[in-house]
Design a protein around this motif. Sequence first.
Motif, PDB file in Angstrom:
ATOM      1  N   LEU A   5      -9.621   1.002   1.507  1.00 24.79           N
ATOM      2  CA  LEU A   5      -9.073   2.369   1.610  1.00 24.79           C
ATOM      3  C   LEU A   5      -7.679   2.466   1.004  1.00 24.79           C
ATOM      4  O   LEU A   5      -7.289   3.512   0.495  1.00 24.79           O
ATOM      5  N   SER A   6      -6.940   1.369   1.040  1.00 23.18           N
ATOM      6  CA  SER A   6      -5.597   1.416   0.440  1.00 23.18           C
ATOM      7  C   SER A   6      -5.718   1.592  -1.075  1.00 23.18           C
ATOM      8  O   SER A   6      -4.779   2.026  -1.730  1.00 23.18           O
TER       9      SER A   6
ATOM     10  N   TYR B 120      -3.340   2.648   5.112  1.00 19.77           N
ATOM     11  CA  TYR B 120      -4.533   1.804   5.170  1.00 19.77           C
ATOM     12  C   TYR B 120      -4.299   0.469   4.479  1.00 19.77           C
ATOM     13  O   TYR B 120      -3.394   0.317   3.672  1.00 19.77           O
TER      14      TYR B 120
ATOM     15  N   LEU C 105      -8.750   3.213  -2.506  1.00 18.22           N
ATOM     16  CA  LEU C 105      -9.457   4.478  -2.759  1.00 18.22           C
ATOM     17  C   LEU C 105      -8.568   5.693  -2.509  1.00 18.22           C
ATOM     18  O   LEU C 105      -8.792   6.757  -3.062  1.00 18.22           O
ATOM     19  N   LEU C 106      -7.580   5.561  -1.630  1.00 15.22           N
ATOM     20  CA  LEU C 106      -6.703   6.702  -1.316  1.00 15.22           C
ATOM     21  C   LEU C 106      -5.296   6.501  -1.880  1.00 15.22           C
ATOM     22  O   LEU C 106      -4.368   7.186  -1.475  1.00 15.22           O
TER      23      LEU C 106
ATOM     24  N   ASN D 149      -0.260   3.967   1.353  1.00 15.26           N
ATOM     25  CA  ASN D 149      -0.700   4.745   2.511  1.00 15.26           C
ATOM     26  C   ASN D 149      -0.806   3.837   3.724  1.00 15.26           C
ATOM     27  O   ASN D 149      -0.464   2.648   3.657  1.00 15.26           O
TER      28      ASN D 149
ATOM     29  N   SER E  37       0.833  -1.192   0.000  1.00 13.86           N
ATOM     30  CA  SER E  37       0.000   0.000   0.000  1.00 13.86           C
ATOM     31  C   SER E  37       0.874   1.251   0.000  1.00 13.86           C
ATOM     32  O   SER E  37       1.978   1.238   0.530  1.00 13.86           O
TER      33      SER E  37
END
Lengths: 546, 98
Positions: free
Chosen positions: A26-27, A22, A29-30, A20, A18
């Motif tokens: 979420l890893s 998350y 989507l972001l 980010n 990932s």
Amino acid sequence: MMGQTAVAVKADNFYHQSTNKYSGILSWLLTIDHKRIGLMYMVSIIFFFLVGVIVGVLMRLELMAPGKTIVDAQTYNALFTLHGVIMIFLFIIPGLPAIFGNFFLPIQIGARDVAFPRLNLLSYYLYVIGAVLALLSLVLPGGPIDTGWTFYIPYSVRSTTNISLPLLAAFILGFSSILTGLNFITTVHRLRAPGMGFFKMPLFVWATYATAWVQIIATPVVGITILLVIIERLFGVGIFDPALGGDPILFQHMFWIYSHPAVYIMILPAMGVVSEIIPTFSRRTIFGYTAIAMSSLAIAFVGYLVWAHHMFTSGMSDTARWIFSLLTFLVALPSGVKVFNWVATMYKGSIDPQPPFLWVMAFIFLFSIGGLTGLVLGALATDVHVHDTYFVVAHFHFVMFGGTGTIFFAALHYWFPKMFGRMYNVKFARISVATFFIGFMLLYFPKFIMGYMGMPRRYYDYLPQFANLQMISTIGSWILSGTIFFIVGYLLHALFKGPKAPSNPWGGVTLEWHIQSPPIMENFKTIPTITHEPYDFSQLKEMKNA
Amino acid sequence: MQHENPKHKHHHPGYGTYILVWLALLAFTSITVTIAGVNLGRYTLFVALLIAAIKSSLVVNIFMHIKFEEKIFKVFLALSGMTLVVIFALTFFDFIYR
């Protein structure tokens, strides 16, 4: 191949790393990873493509027999508008650059990501917001937009259906396109690996680079045009509507100043993919590298100057008509340069007819028909006869679907093993090229004949003499849509159950084939130094030994 | 701002220049409004475009700092400016000869 059970994909790839803090959804989507963003585009774009296909099939069902068949005239107006808006703005304009450009452009120039990764994610969300607004406009009071995807004035000012919201959606989608273009241009200028001069870049990069320029320079024009229409609708300012003192032909100029170059936004990346696939499956360096690279720029440039050939029968001046007709014939030259170079590349090559190559063969055939019938429309005298008939519909479906759509599938089959680390069923893939081609010809070729006979486009009813050809066309739509769902089916199966793909299943030599499948986060353990020409197949031996 | 190239010098025009440019823009705007009432025949559009071009070049050069920027920005700006000129010229082949 399909008999093998699922093989665990290596854990050290971007699916498991990932960008980010998350994990899980979420890893994604972001994420700011260009590959993950490319895949998110892929899911969204294929979803909208399938919706567009279903709408198209509904239109063909209505046209199966004369008179009302399944929907009334007003619903039919909404259907063709919806089909056009979805296919143009949500599928074919973003399709190749947003999915494959995002995923492969940085890898092919030896970069870890695009120049502005966060802007890249913003572009994706602008796409999603635009798409949601477009869909929302269908269900809100007022009813779905019925102007056709061209939103021509004065009807688009006077129609009581929802016009402003889908226009706003197109405006937002335009920003997504502009930001993607900006990102790609900066990436190509600033992030090339050491040794990767401009003339060592793969041709897909060249094509995407040329496209990016068109995205940046042309898209703002449609943005302004859309805002002016919204202002005219909301406040009654007379800009385009003649009843208010406006000029409706000015709208057509401004609309096509964007929408014609947009045709090149659609086709240029496809031409780039063709220039990747043909050398790989011919085991031969591309013929006329510089000519192909420069013809991309030439198409982007001259393609800018031909917009009013959409307006030959609009009441525009005669002087403008012959000037634009002449310029239109000029743009056929760089396209011809490409086709001849592709064919010359295959000459004396060691051809391996794998599915991506077969898709490209279908492309060259269909696109050539589309291109040559374009000359019929670019010539003033014949255009007067066939304008606004099925001939035009057939022409642009051959160019856009037979061209870009076919290459969308070619790119999908070419890069699928790299993107997912899995292999699809090659036999199914070969069969699907054949049925696609048959369905395509049955669906669209009769439209050339009907158009020549005078069948107008966008009508939900027709005279009895068109009944047989309309029926053939509808049968073609069943074969074509069936094939498309079959392709989605076996690719989804391969995604979960397909055998593991090697890192270089096709024997390609551009940078993406030097790294593992699927790639790691940030693509390269160390940034490579480029010493070879892009299509130098003598590298294959070194690559096998590495 | 920490990443600025130390060799790159920034020339900031003073407030006086900004106010002068602002006054010039106001003056040109009033000229546009005045001329709109005068019948210049086929030259109406060209005069309006000329004034608009002068105004936008003032904004781009002074307010948007292009005059003080590196050459690459000027090249790209010139490229988009030329595109606009070509689009105008081709559109006028319709408008003028209609």
